[in-house]
Design a protein around this motif. Structure first.
Motif, mmCIF file in Angstrom:
data_model
loop_
_atom_site.group_PDB
_atom_site.id
_atom_site.type_symbol
_atom_site.label_atom_id
_atom_site.label_comp_id
_atom_site.label_asym_id
_atom_site.label_seq_id
_atom_site.Cartn_x
_atom_site.Cartn_y
_atom_site.Cartn_z
ATOM 1 N N HIS A 77 0.880 -1.166 0.000
ATOM 2 C CA HIS A 77 0.000 0.000 0.000
ATOM 3 C C HIS A 77 0.917 1.215 0.000
ATOM 4 C CE1 HIS A 77 -3.574 2.387 0.658
ATOM 5 N NE2 HIS A 77 -2.976 2.994 1.666
ATOM 6 N N VAL A 78 0.946 1.938 -1.113
ATOM 7 C CA VAL A 78 1.943 2.990 -1.316
ATOM 8 C C VAL A 78 1.320 4.361 -1.119
ATOM 9 C CG1 VAL A 78 3.623 3.963 -2.935
ATOM 10 C CG2 VAL A 78 3.148 1.502 -2.953
ATOM 11 N N THR A 79 1.923 5.135 -0.213
ATOM 12 C CA THR A 79 1.459 6.505 0.041
ATOM 13 C C THR A 79 2.555 7.539 -0.232
ATOM 14 O OG1 THR A 79 2.048 6.275 2.379
ATOM 15 C CG2 THR A 79 -0.239 5.783 1.762
ATOM 16 N N SER A 80 3.785 7.067 -0.520
ATOM 17 C CA SER A 80 4.892 7.943 -0.907
ATOM 18 C C SER A 80 5.969 7.064 -1.523
ATOM 19 C CB SER A 80 5.449 8.708 0.304
ATOM 20 O OG SER A 80 6.319 7.886 1.051
ATOM 21 N N VAL A 81 7.005 7.706 -2.070
ATOM 22 C CA VAL A 81 8.116 6.931 -2.625
ATOM 23 C C VAL A 81 9.262 6.802 -1.615
ATOM 24 C CG1 VAL A 81 7.619 7.413 -5.036
ATOM 25 C CG2 VAL A 81 9.094 8.973 -3.729
ATOM 26 N N GLN A 82 9.020 7.214 -0.380
ATOM 27 C CA GLN A 82 10.105 7.181 0.606
ATOM 28 C C GLN A 82 10.650 5.775 0.811
ATOM 29 O OE1 GLN A 82 11.523 9.996 1.992
ATOM 30 N NE2 GLN A 82 13.075 8.458 2.480
ATOM 31 N N PHE A 122 -0.667 8.969 -5.367
ATOM 32 C CA PHE A 122 -0.934 8.277 -4.095
ATOM 33 C C PHE A 122 -2.367 8.546 -3.629
ATOM 34 C CE2 PHE A 122 3.475 10.006 -4.036
ATOM 35 C CZ PHE A 122 4.130 8.831 -4.313
ATOM 36 N N PRO A 123 -2.901 7.562 -2.862
ATOM 37 C CA PRO A 123 -2.343 6.238 -2.582
ATOM 38 C C PRO A 123 -2.624 5.281 -3.740
ATOM 39 C CG PRO A 123 -4.447 6.430 -1.487
ATOM 40 C CD PRO A 123 -4.195 7.761 -2.178
ATOM 41 N N HIS A 124 -1.884 4.184 -3.771
ATOM 42 C CA HIS A 124 -2.204 3.111 -4.708
ATOM 43 C C HIS A 124 -1.689 1.789 -4.155
ATOM 44 C CE1 HIS A 124 1.846 4.425 -6.232
ATOM 45 N NE2 HIS A 124 2.041 3.126 -6.305
ATOM 46 N N ARG A 125 -2.238 0.718 -4.708
ATOM 47 C CA ARG A 125 -1.743 -0.619 -4.382
ATOM 48 C C ARG A 125 -0.672 -0.978 -5.408
ATOM 49 N NH1 ARG A 125 -6.699 -2.820 -2.003
ATOM 50 N NH2 ARG A 125 -7.296 -1.167 -0.550
ATOM 51 N N LYS A 151 -10.943 -6.440 -7.185
ATOM 52 C CA LYS A 151 -12.284 -6.177 -6.649
ATOM 53 C C LYS A 151 -12.178 -5.326 -5.388
ATOM 54 C CE LYS A 151 -16.436 -8.629 -5.034
ATOM 55 N NZ LYS A 151 -16.433 -8.326 -3.595
ATOM 56 N N ALA A 152 -11.227 -5.681 -4.512
ATOM 57 C CA ALA A 152 -11.025 -4.901 -3.283
ATOM 58 C C ALA A 152 -10.567 -3.487 -3.609
ATOM 59 C CB ALA A 152 -10.002 -5.601 -2.380
ATOM 60 N N ALA A 153 -9.675 -3.343 -4.602
ATOM 61 C CA ALA A 153 -9.213 -2.015 -5.001
ATOM 62 C C ALA A 153 -10.361 -1.178 -5.545
ATOM 63 C CB ALA A 153 -8.104 -2.138 -6.047
ATOM 64 N N SER A 154 -11.223 -1.807 -6.329
ATOM 65 C CA SER A 154 -12.371 -1.084 -6.880
ATOM 66 C C SER A 154 -13.320 -0.634 -5.787
ATOM 67 C CB SER A 154 -13.112 -1.977 -7.882
ATOM 68 O OG SER A 154 -12.320 -2.238 -9.011
ATOM 69 N N GLU A 155 -13.571 -1.517 -4.828
ATOM 70 C CA GLU A 155 -14.474 -1.167 -3.728
ATOM 71 C C GLU A 155 -13.903 -0.031 -2.887
ATOM 72 O OE1 GLU A 155 -14.962 -4.929 -1.809
ATOM 73 O OE2 GLU A 155 -16.495 -5.621 -3.232
ATOM 74 N N ALA A 156 -12.578 0.055 -2.797
ATOM 75 C CA ALA A 156 -11.935 1.119 -2.024
ATOM 76 C C ALA A 156 -11.634 2.348 -2.880
ATOM 77 C CB ALA A 156 -10.637 0.596 -1.407
ATOM 78 N N SER A 157 -11.929 2.265 -4.186
ATOM 79 C CA SER A 157 -11.632 3.340 -5.139
ATOM 80 C C SER A 157 -10.155 3.715 -5.120
ATOM 81 C CB SER A 157 -12.498 4.574 -4.858
ATOM 82 O OG SER A 157 -13.858 4.276 -5.039
ATOM 83 N N VAL A 158 -9.306 2.693 -5.048
ATOM 84 C CA VAL A 158 -7.855 2.895 -5.032
ATOM 85 C C VAL A 158 -7.261 2.195 -6.254
ATOM 86 C CG1 VAL A 158 -5.706 2.432 -3.789
ATOM 87 C CG2 VAL A 158 -7.777 3.027 -2.513
ATOM 88 N N PRO A 159 -6.467 2.902 -7.073
ATOM 89 C CA PRO A 159 -5.873 2.266 -8.239
ATOM 90 C C PRO A 159 -4.778 1.281 -7.851
ATOM 91 C CG PRO A 159 -5.046 4.498 -8.007
ATOM 92 C CD PRO A 159 -6.107 4.330 -6.956
ATOM 93 N N ALA A 160 -4.404 0.442 -8.796
ATOM 94 C CA ALA A 160 -3.331 -0.534 -8.583
ATOM 95 C C ALA A 160 -2.305 -0.381 -9.693
ATOM 96 C CB ALA A 160 -3.898 -1.948 -8.561
ATOM 97 N N PHE A 161 -1.050 -0.609 -9.330
ATOM 98 C CA PHE A 161 0.057 -0.427 -10.266
ATOM 99 C C PHE A 161 0.955 -1.661 -10.237
ATOM 100 C CE2 PHE A 161 4.486 0.950 -10.999
ATOM 101 C CZ PHE A 161 4.363 1.495 -12.267
ATOM 102 N N LEU A 162 1.564 -1.950 -11.375
ATOM 103 C CA LEU A 162 2.540 -3.043 -11.452
ATOM 104 C C LEU A 162 3.480 -2.778 -12.617
ATOM 105 C CD1 LEU A 162 1.717 -4.887 -14.137
ATOM 106 C CD2 LEU A 162 -0.032 -5.762 -12.591
#
Length: 201
Positions: A77-82, A122-125, A151-162
């Protein structure tokens, strides 16, 4: 046979290490990092360290029949690049202290790239890695993890990256709803080309 998806815990540690070791042996980034490395000690230390850090700091999601682990994935769960910057600095120091140790040099190159190029949205998975044990490939376990996590990301309205590490894996991720960013990052020394992709709910 029905596939079960679940979040792994510390009680799964030994099974996770065994499954990840088997599943990641031919994963292209791991293979590049460990290329030519015959020292079993390095290989056996690499996987437990990765799993222990993921159990401590991230989420490990697995899928298989019942309690079996066929596919294993690590999500941040990414909230910064630190964190990426810290890991890059840490591995650079380790590589500098062990000159000529190619595994550390390549891990340093990889973490430097990730720290420099990771998106600043941010934030993203972040799907750090997903691999499947060879004898269970093609059974849908990896797809089951992706479906559950997206599905969990969609329900939380959080994007995902890879970053897909092959064109084939990029096509598989596209079927799950990921889209390439249009840029790629090629690792040096004949390393693989990473294909950044977003899933946006």
């Amino acid at each position: 046979m029905e596939i079960t998806t679940r979040q792994a815990s510390v009680t799964d540690r030994d099974a996770l290490i065994e499954a990840f070791g088997a599943a990641s042996a031919d994963e292209v980034v791991t293979a590049w990092v460990l290329e030519g490395q015959q020292d079993a000690g390095v290989r056996t230390a690499f996987v437990p360290g990765l799993i222990d850090r993921a159990l401590r700091d991230d989420e490990i999601w697995v899928a298989g029949a019942g309690e079996e682990i066929w596919s294993i994935s690590i999500w941040q769960h990414v909230t910064s690049v630190q964190r990426f910057a810290d890991e890059a600095a840490e591995t650079r120091t380790m590589a500098d202290q062990s000159p000529g140790m190619r595994v550390l040099e390549r891990v340093s190159l990889l973490t430097d790239l990730l720290a420099r190029e990771h998106p600043r949205e941010f934030p993203h998975r972040y799907l750090q890695v997903i691999v499947t044990v060879p004898e269970h490939r093609g059974k849908g376990a990896g797809a089951a993890i992706l479906a559950e996590r997206l599905k969990a990301a969609s329900e939380a309205s959080v994007p995902a990256f890879l970053e897909a590490s092959t064109e084939r894996s990029a096509r598989l991720y596209s079927r799950s709803g990921f889209a390439p960013t249009g840029t790629t990052h090629t690792l040096p020394e004949n390393g693989p080309t990473l294909i950044p992709m977003w899933f946006r709910p």
